[in-house]
Motif scaffolding. Structure first.
Motif, short mmCIF file in Angstrom:
data_model
loop_
_atom_site.label_atom_id
_atom_site.label_comp_id
_atom_site.label_asym_id
_atom_site.label_seq_id
_atom_site.Cartn_x
_atom_site.Cartn_y
_atom_site.Cartn_z
N LYS A 188 4.92 -3.85 3.00
CA LYS A 188 4.82 -4.91 4.00
C LYS A 188 5.49 -6.22 3.55
O LYS A 188 5.77 -7.08 4.35
CB LYS A 188 3.35 -5.21 4.33
N ILE A 189 5.64 -6.38 2.24
CA ILE A 189 6.10 -7.68 1.76
C ILE A 189 7.36 -7.54 0.90
O ILE A 189 7.58 -6.52 0.27
CB ILE A 189 5.00 -8.41 0.95
N ASN A 190 8.15 -8.62 0.88
CA ASN A 190 9.38 -8.63 0.07
C ASN A 190 9.10 -8.99 -1.38
O ASN A 190 9.56 -8.32 -2.30
CB ASN A 190 10.37 -9.64 0.65
N LEU A 202 0.66 -13.05 -0.34
CA LEU A 202 -0.40 -12.04 -0.36
C LEU A 202 -1.59 -12.57 -1.16
O LEU A 202 -1.45 -12.93 -2.33
CB LEU A 202 0.13 -10.75 -1.00
N ALA A 224 7.36 -10.61 6.24
CA ALA A 224 7.52 -9.98 4.93
C ALA A 224 7.63 -11.03 3.82
O ALA A 224 7.49 -10.72 2.64
CB ALA A 224 8.75 -9.09 4.93
N ASP A 225 7.87 -12.29 4.19
CA ASP A 225 7.98 -13.33 3.17
C ASP A 225 6.70 -14.14 2.99
O ASP A 225 6.64 -15.04 2.16
CB ASP A 225 9.13 -14.29 3.53
N SER A 226 5.67 -13.80 3.76
CA SER A 226 4.41 -14.56 3.64
C SER A 226 3.65 -14.13 2.39
O SER A 226 3.82 -13.01 1.91
CB SER A 226 3.54 -14.30 4.87
N GLU A 258 -3.98 -9.34 8.61
CA GLU A 258 -2.89 -10.27 8.93
C GLU A 258 -3.48 -11.57 9.42
O GLU A 258 -4.31 -11.58 10.32
CB GLU A 258 -2.00 -9.68 10.03
N TRP A 268 -0.92 -12.57 4.17
CA TRP A 268 -1.53 -11.24 4.13
C TRP A 268 -2.78 -11.36 3.28
O TRP A 268 -2.74 -11.93 2.19
CB TRP A 268 -0.58 -10.23 3.49
#
Lengths: 324, 446
Positions: free
Chosen positions: B400-402, B338, B334-336, B328, B363
């Motif tokens: 972890k992510i959307n 990857l 969740a919108d950051s 991290e 991420w």
């Protein structure tokens, strides 16, 4: 019976290279700088005389940089808005060389132009008598345009043109050859790549006494051990007589150290990191110290306090001690 | 000098009895020469040969260990002049010196921040290694009180400094059951200091400004049975100390010169000015010191010195790797976005540093690539779409992510087609080739 000290006798030596040209030699510099000539590992005065001390260059930019640590910007203040004034202030710190780095864009975000690059280089040359290194933006296509124009407009000055990499060396070397300049050949921390680029450059016909080699380094904490060992190996290869590794070495500890978090960031960092400005100076100084121990001939720094400390270190290391 | 297999063979019984487990004495000798077996495997070797072989197999630079309360600092046992030839093994201990002109309270106050200092670098906790107490009073009772105060403030190994044997004795009495280092024996006091070192099982520093004098002293002292010695070639300038350190290490490694086959101690603190102290300490770390003593605890100097030490003593054959996993940066949501890269430490730190420095939340998926950089790992087949897809699953990234989007390093743009097949439903984006361009890319293109 006195101890017999093992001494290395090396067959090879580092080439001597002179940066800058005075009026007598077709330039406008008031002084020149010669580096190289080593016949032994760094500061081993009991084995061979060291003909030239390492020298320090200070880095300035063609405009106020927008990616530099605020500590540096605060130090230079308004001076950094005018390259000529910055060059004068940099010269006053006692460095032997200046490195002018060109930016990709102007302050408004428009691409840099050859006309602007030439004008800035000329203003810096007018403001200081020191030999000058002109480094491009790091983008090969842009550098080809900017550095060729700079080379042509400053014929005979024996500037050092950088960054000359495998991607763009042909254009930069041709411009240096045609206009009486030098090049700084940069390769990413690898003995064989350094050697290979020297071969490619010299194959184009640029005399070997106009090539510096920049093996690249990491900052302290960010890969300095690779740069350190590559430099030690390159210097040993040079002394062993490998002709294509016998160029003096230039490294940029200032650039590397000042992009680390330790130097760039003062807030929300561990308390154990200590005072921000003092830490940043230590970061630059210790990076540079390790590199002069491993054979650097030219170190490019950014902060005058680091210049002061490295000056003292170089003078002390380069003096021949009584014991030798 | 290390003996050859043939030389060792001549010292063995040459009966080919096989009791050592090898078919012939010669085969055993060859293994001994390669330091792959212990001489103890041969039950028939003569005492005379044993002594001779032990001498020849002793390390060229003696390992000296200081210890106290279960903490220890080791120096010596080095085998090369340059780290690329193999590696440097025992990192020089960093010590803070206090003097007995300070009151016991002042000593405790000076030690406390250095004792508590702990800073994390690439997952490693870096700390000071110990403390040095120097007598400037010349008074045994004052020195004893200073040593006692120091011992009360730290459990780490100590170095005691006084040229006066009576003062030193008073200090040593405070350190029962420890293995400290005492400084220094010179041509005037060496006998008394050697006696103290022997009776207290302390290591002893030997100080002189010429190598001849140093070697003569170590010879006399080791003849008295004190073996754990540390050298102080007492030069305080960068040029002379670099030359002395190089000559000592060369004599030990190349000539197996026993009289100088010991670790070295340096005192950058003597330089006074912080700029010179830091440069001298950095040189000592890069060039052969076993113990480094500073006088002022400045976290902003100690942190980079400890990092430099870590870097120089990294084994060149085993690049530092980071643990594969999902990292991290700047508290991502969740919108950051990857990003993905390899677990070569420099690759990881360049990417993490750029993104972190720019203040952008993200991420960062670090894949198992055996510690190779992006291009090297790709060329070696250690960073391919199969591995990336596997690590996305392994580290539960999708939970972890959307947005199912992953940013590849620009150098491996060629993987994007395959990755689309291996990770159905994911959008594969190609990022910049260099970490330095990541913040711009993230701001403009994501």
């Amino acid at each position: 019976m006195p101890i017999e000290i093992p001494k290395d006798k090396w067959p090879g030596s580092v080439r001597e290279i002179t940066l800058g040209a005075t009026a007598a030699d077709g330039g406008t510099r008031t002084s020149t700088v010669t580096v190289g000539g080593e016949k032994a590992l760094p500061y081993m005065h009991f084995e061979a005389q060291m003909p030239h001390k390492p020298v320090i260059a200070l880095e300035i930019r063609d405009r106020l940089p927008d990616d530099w640590s605020t500590l540096l910007l605060e130090h230079w203040g308004d001076t950094a808005k005018d390259p000529a004034a910055w060059a004068k202030a940099a010269e006053a710190t006692g460095v032997e060389l200046l490195q002018l780095t060109l930016s990709l864009t102007d302050a408004d975000g428009n691409p840099n132009t050859p006309e602007n690059a030439v004008a800035v280089v000329k203003s810096v040359l007018a403001a200081t008598g020191l030999p000058l290194l002109v480094f491009g933006t790091g983008q090969a296509e842009m550098d080809n345009v900017l550095l060729v124009a700079v080379a042509e407009a400053t014929q005979g000055e024996r500037l050092v043109l950088g960054i000359c990499e495998d991607k763009n060396y042909r254009t930069i070397v041709a411009a240096a050859m045609a206009n009486g300049h030098l090049v700084n050949g940069r390769t990413p921390m690898d003995v064989n790549l350094s050697k290979q680029l020297n071969i490619l450059i010299s194959d184009m016909g640029l005399p070997m006494d106009r090539i510096l080699m920049d093996p690249t380094t990491g900052a302290l904490g960010y890969g300095i051990e690779y740069g350190f060992s590559v430099m030690e190996r390159l210097r040993m290869a040079a002394l062993q007589g490998d002709s294509m590794t016998q160029q003096p070495m230039l490294v940029t500890p200032g650039f590397e150290a000042w992009k680390t978090k330790e130097s760039k960031v003062g807030k929300d960092v561990p308390a154990e990191w200590g005072d921000w400005l003092k830490r940043a100076i230590h970061w630059e100084t210790m990076t540079a110290t390790a590199l002069i121990e491993s054979g650097a001939d030219i170190v490019v720094l950014r902060h005058p306090e680091s210049v002061k400390r490295i000056r003292v270190a170089i003078d002390e290391l380069s003096a021949v001690p009584e014991m030798a | 000098m290390a003996l050859s297999g043939i030389q060792i063979y001549k010292m063995l019984p040459r009966t080919n009895c096989k009791d050592c487990g090898f078919p012939t004495c010669l085969a055993f000798a060859m293994k001994l020469a390669a330091k792959q077996v212990e001489l103890a495997l041969c039950p028939h070797v003569s005492d005379e040969s044993k002594a001779e072989l032990a001498e020849s197999s002793a390390p060229p630079i003696r390992l000296v260990t200081l210890s106290a309360n279960g903490n220890s600092v080791k120096a010596g046992n080095e085998v090369v002049m340059f780290r690329h030839e193999k590696t440097f093994y025992n990192m020089p201990g960093l010590f803070l010196r206090v003097k007995d002109d300070l009151s016991p309270e002042a000593i405790k106050a000076a030690i406390a921040p250095a004792e508590a200092f702990k800073v994390n670098y690439v997952g490693i906790d870096l700390t000071m290694d110990g403390f040095a107490v120097e007598s400037v009073s010349g008074d045994p009772a004052t020195f004893a009180a200073a040593v006692k105060a120091t011992r009360g403030a730290t459990k780490r190994p100590l170095v005691l400094i006084s040229g006066d044997a009576a003062v030193m004795a008073a200090g040593l009495e405070q350190l029962d059951g420890e293995a400290p280092l005492i400084c220094s024996a010179n041509s005037d006091n060496w006998e008394a200091m050697a006696d103290l070192a022997k009776s207290h099982k302390a290591a002893l520093t030997v100080s002189a400004t010429s190598l001849d004098e140093l070697a003569e002293l170590t010879g006399k002292i080791s003849a008295k049975g004190v073996e754990d010695l540390v050298l102080d070639p007492a030069f305080r300038q960068l040029n002379s100390s670099l030359i002395a350190a190089t000559q000592i290490r060369r004599l030990a490694l190349r000539k197996n010169f026993r009289a100088l086959g010991y670790p070295m101690i340096t005192f950058p603190g003597d330089a006074g000015d912080v700029g010179r102290v830091s440069v001298q300490a950095a040189q000592a770390i890069a060039k052969y010191a076993g113990f480094v003593v500073i006088d002022e605890f400045l976290p902003e100097m100690v942190y980079p010195l400890l990092v430099l030490r870590q870097n120089i003593y990294t084994d060149p054959q085993k690049p530092i790797q980071v643990q594969p996993g999902l990292y991290e940066i700047n508290n991502p949501t969740a919108d950051s976005p990857l990003l993905v890269t390899t677990n070569f430490s420099i690759t990881y730190f360049s990417v993490a540093n750029e993104v972190e420095g720019a203040g952008l939340p993200a991420w960062l998926l670090v894949t198992e690539a055996e510690g190779m950089s992006v291009l090297t790992a790709w060329a070696a087949g250690k960073f391919d779409s199969e591995r990336i897809a596997k690590d996305v699953k392994r580290f539960g990234v999708a939970e972890k992510i959307n947005k199912k989007q992953i940013v590849l390093p620009g150098h491996v743009a060629v993987l994007s087609g395959e990755l689309e097949e291996d990770m159905p439903g994911w959008e594969i984006r190609v990022g910049p080739r260099e970490a330095v361009d990541l913040p711009g890319f993230m701001r403009d293109a994501l």
